[in-house]
Enzyme design. Sequence first.
Site, PDB file in Angstrom:
ATOM      1  N   LYS A  86      -6.594  -2.895  -3.554  1.00 58.22           N
ATOM      2  CA  LYS A  86      -5.497  -3.272  -4.458  1.00 58.22           C
ATOM      3  C   LYS A  86      -5.946  -3.395  -5.916  1.00 58.22           C
ATOM      4  CE  LYS A  86      -2.033  -3.752  -1.520  1.00 58.22           C
ATOM      5  NZ  LYS A  86      -0.828  -2.916  -1.641  1.00 58.22           N
ATOM      6  N   GLU A 108       4.577  -9.041  -7.298  1.00 62.24           N
ATOM      7  CA  GLU A 108       4.966  -9.603  -6.016  1.00 62.24           C
ATOM      8  C   GLU A 108       3.829  -9.341  -5.041  1.00 62.24           C
ATOM      9  OE1 GLU A 108       4.445  -6.144  -4.653  1.00 62.24           O
ATOM     10  OE2 GLU A 108       5.625  -6.075  -6.488  1.00 62.24           O
ATOM     11  N   SER A 379      -9.265  -0.533   4.115  1.00 64.93           N
ATOM     12  CA  SER A 379      -8.477  -0.857   2.924  1.00 64.93           C
ATOM     13  C   SER A 379      -8.828  -2.213   2.333  1.00 64.93           C
ATOM     14  CB  SER A 379      -6.984  -0.816   3.258  1.00 64.93           C
ATOM     15  OG  SER A 379      -6.693  -1.721   4.310  1.00 64.93           O
TER      16      SER A 379
END
Lengths: 415, 281
Positions: A86, A108, A379
């Site tokens: 991310k 968010e 991930s």
Amino acid sequence: MSTAKFGEYGGQYVPEALMPAIEELTDAYERYVLDNEDGFMDEFRERLREFGGRPTPLQHAEQLSERYETNVYLKREDLVHGGAHKLNNALGQVLLAKYMGKERIIAETGAGQHGTATAMAAAHLDMPCEIYMGRTDTNRQRPNVFRMRLNGAEVTPVDVGRGTLKEAISQTMRDWAKTVETTHYVIGSVVGPHPFPKMVRDFQSVISEETRQQLREQTGQLPSSVIACAGGGSNTMGSFHKFVDDDVSLFAVEAGGSSLAVDEERGVAPNSASLTTGTEGVLHGARTKILQDMDGQIMESHSVSAGLDYAGVGPELAHLVETGRITPATVEDDDALSAFHRLSQTEGIIPALETAHAIAWLEDATAEQLGDRVVLTVSGRGDKDLETVLEETAARDIPDGPDMDVFSRNGGINE
Amino acid sequence: MIPSRITEVFDDGPAFIPYLTAGDPTFEESIEYVEALARGGADIIELGLPFSEPIAEGPTIQHAIARSLSGGMTPARFFEFAERLDVDVPLVCMTYYNLIYQYGQREGPEPFVERAAAAGIDGFVVPDLPAEEADPLRAACDAFDRDLIFIVAPTTPEDRLAELLERTSGYVYVQARLGVTGARSDVSEQTSSGLERLEAYDLPAAVGFGISTGEQASEIVAAGADGIIVGSALVDIVADGAETESTESTAEIAARLEEKARELAEGTAVSMQSPPRSERT
């Protein structure tokens, strides 16, 4: 100029008040990201290296390779600063907001990884930051809530609906509609109105860019297949993007939840598999595949992984699945939990529950599908999911799980 | 172009346009509430068809939408609702694009518009549909002689304004201030500037977002508005009645709505003494 659509998918379905901001962002994306104006991309890459810890390793996973009788390589995005892919996108967007002269960051988050990455990037670049998070998710991802607060971000729980990612996204769009002149909304995945799906993909494509180079260095070849978990799809598109034009099989593994069946009557999908069970519709600014009932109301989705628990998916992914370039697959909660334990034990890597879905799918995949050089993107790391995994593993019989008898009912270890 | 039922309303002076979410809190109560608005002097009524992800709405209307949905409101029930209403004013359906797009067996907005027209809906406001994506709905509205009303925001630049108004019919919805729907005690200065730039266009301009009193309505009409749109202040009254501890009957709530509508309708009709815009410094 980049178009706003991927085939029929994508577009810009947002309130008029946001359209000028979307146009301004599109212009900034084209200048800074696509054309590297003012050296934006150079600075982005340097910060990814120095602050983010890139490049991440491409690790040959010996036990997995043995188990699946092929060469399995893990792209270790869990080793990016913050513990998930991310950061690639959050750092890119916060830096872009700075180049655009914005004064405030909002975002968010579902699992909390995007919120954490945004809070870190905002602190790093000295920007005030507010994160919206569904109330349910704040309860199941407490460590990440604390990490965001530690980095100085405001965390605002969203109480409407079921209190998960889709409610948080709607609430962030409302904030943006009010503050659009000074605020940039860092969307956390390849979803939302154009240019977000393309821009987020471009920031995340560093994953496939490095993979390509690293596997070439290690084997002199491209992968035979790439596997990535898919919620909104930023890890997926980041892992796939630089291979879309090559002869490489691409598998997007979605959350099958507890079942692929959908309760039309109650408007509940016990899964988050938009690519597999969703239908075309408009949600959060884009036309894409979504989980909806016959009337077009958005369904409550489900996954044991908060990071995959979303009723939509990126429009580019929907398009690439529809055109047959990407093969979607699903993995149910129990199998993901089992894979979570298996990877932890066999490779010494505690994966995010999102990643555990992709790992689990290796059990179902055929040798023909995988080929002899399989890349699977880890991930993120699983620290954020430990409470969930502890509870879920204790509550049911999960193969490959540790002996849960040593844990008392209140979660402590019996001496 | 033949004037629609909606445009004809503005020939008789400034229009009062109230909004309620259809089916809030129940189908039957909501029928009474909407009819009370008509008795109170509504010139056009905006009826919300609830969508599960109302990104343009503030908390008041979000809650109304949640009540209506949990009461079983669907697009099919919404059309029955419109047909049941005993009111003699044009109706505008306010909803989100996914519901319009999904309706019926055929792809696209036409089946929805066809059914809405049959149910007596005169026009549509779709907050998440900007002009860029609106051609299919515009075409469907043209095919069934319905109006498509666009929202102009304080942030809308001049070049977009022209493009947007080219696709607009009925009236243009002027968003009084940035943000989401919700009653406010102040009426933004953004309103006057928003109205000024619409003077060059031959479309009635109705102002919404934040209006809650007759006095505010008068001020806004004095500032040049052709109509005022009031939602949250009315939905608040419905919400009072929907609360579990409320002792008010449906008839009492309807009477309060009628009274509030009358205040707002009278405020709209009587513009406050204010010099014409051109004479102001």
